[in-house]
Motif scaffolding. Structure first.
Motif, short mmCIF file in Angstrom:
data_model
loop_
_atom_site.label_atom_id
_atom_site.label_comp_id
_atom_site.label_asym_id
_atom_site.label_seq_id
_atom_site.Cartn_x
_atom_site.Cartn_y
_atom_site.Cartn_z
N SER A 68 6.64 -8.45 -7.04
CA SER A 68 5.20 -8.48 -7.31
C SER A 68 4.41 -8.78 -6.05
O SER A 68 3.39 -8.14 -5.77
CB SER A 68 4.89 -9.51 -8.39
N ILE A 69 4.88 -9.76 -5.27
CA ILE A 69 4.15 -10.14 -4.06
C ILE A 69 4.20 -9.02 -3.02
O ILE A 69 3.18 -8.69 -2.40
CB ILE A 69 4.72 -11.45 -3.48
N GLU A 103 2.06 -6.26 -4.07
CA GLU A 103 0.65 -6.67 -3.92
C GLU A 103 0.19 -6.52 -2.47
O GLU A 103 -0.96 -6.17 -2.21
CB GLU A 103 0.50 -8.12 -4.38
N GLY A 135 -1.02 -3.08 -1.78
CA GLY A 135 -2.38 -2.87 -2.24
C GLY A 135 -3.42 -3.55 -1.37
O GLY A 135 -4.46 -2.98 -1.06
N SER A 136 -3.13 -4.79 -0.95
CA SER A 136 -4.10 -5.53 -0.13
C SER A 136 -4.25 -4.91 1.26
O SER A 136 -5.36 -4.88 1.82
CB SER A 136 -3.67 -6.99 -0.01
N THR A 159 -7.09 2.79 -3.73
CA THR A 159 -6.12 1.77 -3.34
C THR A 159 -4.70 2.27 -3.57
O THR A 159 -4.41 2.89 -4.60
CB THR A 159 -6.34 0.48 -4.16
N HIS A 213 -1.60 1.68 -4.88
CA HIS A 213 -0.89 0.80 -5.80
C HIS A 213 0.35 1.50 -6.30
O HIS A 213 0.29 2.66 -6.71
CB HIS A 213 -1.76 0.42 -7.00
N THR A 267 2.49 1.87 -9.28
CA THR A 267 2.17 1.59 -10.68
C THR A 267 3.40 1.70 -11.57
O THR A 267 4.37 2.38 -11.24
CB THR A 267 1.09 2.57 -11.19
N GLY A 285 1.97 -5.91 -9.39
CA GLY A 285 1.40 -6.88 -8.46
C GLY A 285 1.37 -8.27 -9.05
O GLY A 285 2.02 -8.57 -10.05
N VAL A 286 0.61 -9.13 -8.40
CA VAL A 286 0.57 -10.54 -8.77
C VAL A 286 -0.06 -10.74 -10.15
O VAL A 286 0.38 -11.58 -10.94
CB VAL A 286 -0.19 -11.35 -7.70
N GLN A 287 -1.11 -9.98 -10.47
CA GLN A 287 -1.78 -10.15 -11.76
C GLN A 287 -0.86 -9.79 -12.92
O GLN A 287 -0.80 -10.51 -13.93
CB GLN A 287 -3.05 -9.30 -11.81
N SER A 288 -0.13 -8.68 -12.81
CA SER A 288 0.80 -8.30 -13.88
C SER A 288 1.93 -9.33 -13.99
O SER A 288 2.40 -9.63 -15.09
CB SER A 288 1.37 -6.91 -13.62
#
Length: 426
Positions: free
Chosen positions: A348-349, A352, A355-356, A391, A393, A395, A403-406
């Motif tokens: 996830s990190i 992420e 994406g960032s 972005t 991402h 998916t 990512g971190v939110q999921s």
């Protein structure tokens, strides 16, 4: 982008020579998930046989676990049921993953990654490519070397607890004491085949099955993470190239009315032609990265969906098993829980970060000296700025960004289910 790169240039490096790629090949080759045929390697006939045998092994074990659950449902306690369900989920995830090497695009994406996308193929470009490639290769090497003890630790600890319980209870003695409970790392049963009646055989098979499951899961995750490292490397190169955009060499002074004059930086005709080439090169580079990210998402998206399915269902069962707080359950399921959660955190990190880094590229494009360009280049830059708003991402199933939110949502959901299960009268 790749058409401008000379793959035969002696300055380029073969990615397969890197230590972390050799390590990845070592672990994936023995289970038939190394696509050597697509990488111009001479593969043995055993490889073609084994790549089809492993999915068959997984489905046979999966059916045996289902049969075990059906036959012994109601006779085993709640925590033992959870233990068998965890093994069944792991077998299902393994079966889904070993199907991937049998898909044609699996070899295609491996070949594209190693033969084209890997930064080792861009060493001839020098400058930012070489600097970033060296940094990414070091990170990839350290990460891969860190995965080796995790793989072995997971296999050993997963089998150590039932093995030690069997030793202390006298299961390996001849004659074996009566009325003892035999423990296994993986539980399965077939008509006419009971694990208790084939204790030694099942114990040895479980060592192989647990090793295969761990290596297959960790190897494919490692492949995805190494791809993400290379994506981040390309993003860094693009970022540095945008920051290194040349300024106008000549400064013009415009005399307005009276004594008022304005200093203007403008590219000359020749400079604008060069700037246009640089802009197109960066536009193509961005599109090249974006296409590779889209290919990863479309191909590995279903696999990530199954990973999330296991995380939601498996984590709450693992938490429940560890909540017994006895030495046996903690020794067996504690490391597995830590490894599974850590793997989710790492994926996830790292995803992420992809994406960032993509978000940061917007500022790099906007900070280009657009006011110094002619109208043609300003239009090109406007199109580039519009495209870069998307972005990058990776998916899950083309819907949920990994990512971190999921990850946070999954952990919250697992904790809620775990509390419900723990509060049940069992």
């Amino acid at each position: 982008m790749d058409t401008a790169i000379d793959k035969s240039n002696p300055e380029n490096e073969n990615p397969l020579k890197y230590r972390y790629m050799r390590t990845l090949r070592l672990f994936s080759y023995c289970l038939g998930i190394w696509p050597g045929n697509m990488l111009d390697e001479k593969m043995s006939k055993f490889y073609d046989y084994f790549i089809k045998l492993v999915p068959l092994q997984a489905i046979i074990v999966f059916m045996g676990e289902i049969y075990y659950l059906v036959q012994r449902y109601g006779t085993i306690d709640f925590y033992s049921l959870g233990e068998v369900l965890i093994n069944t989920l792991l077998t299902f995830i393994t079966f889904a993953r070993v199907l991937y090497p049998n898909l044609k695009f699996y070899g295609v994406i491996w070949r594209r990654f190693i033969k084209e996308f890997h930064l080792g193929n861009f060493m001839q470009c020098g400058g930012n490519y070489k600097k970033v490639a060296d940094r990414i290769n070091k990170i990839s090497n350290y990460y891969t070397l860190g995965m080796i003890p995790i793989i072995w630790l997971g296999v050993i600890l997963f089998n150590l607890s039932p093995f030690w319980t069997n030793v202390t209870s006298g299961a390996f003695q001849n004659p074996r004491p009566q009325n003892i409970t035999l423990r296994f790392s993986v539980y399965y049963e077939y008509p006419g085949f009971k694990p208790e009646e084939n204790f030694i055989l099942v114990t040895l098979l479980n060592l192989y099955f647990s090793y295969a499951c761990t290596v297959i899961v960790c190897t494919l995750d490692l492949l995805l993470i190494l791809m993400c490292f290379q994506i981040v490397g390309h993003q860094l190169v693009l970022q540095y190239n945008l920051d290194d955009f040349p300024k106008p060499k000549k400064i013009s002074v415009l005399h307005l009315t009276g004594e008022v004059s304005v200093t203007v930086e403008k590219y000359s005709i020749d400079e604008n032609a060069y700037i246009h080439c640089l802009l197109m090169e960066n536009v193509l580079h961005h599109r090249y990265i974006l296409c590779f990210v889209d290919d990863i998402s479309s191909f590995f998206g279903p696999m990530m969906g199954l990973v999330y399915f296991f995380d939601v269902t498996g984590f709450c069962l693992l938490f429940l098993e560890c909540s017994q707080l006895n030495s046996e359950s903690l020794a067996r399921f504690g490391p597995l829980t830590i490894i599974a959660v850590s793997q989710l955190l790492e994926i996830s990190i790292i995803f992420e970060i992809v994406g960032s880094m993509s978000e940061q590229l917007k500022d790099n494009v906007y900070n280009l000296p657009w006011q110094c360009m002619d109208l043609k280049n300003q239009k090109t830059l406007l199109i580039f700025l519009n495209r870069i708003q998307t972005t990058m991402h990776i998916t899950c199933m083309g819907v949920l960004p990994v990512g971190v939110q999921s990850m946070a949502s999954i952990l919250k959901t697992c904790y809620s289910y775990f509390t419900i299960l723990q509060s049940m009268d069992i």
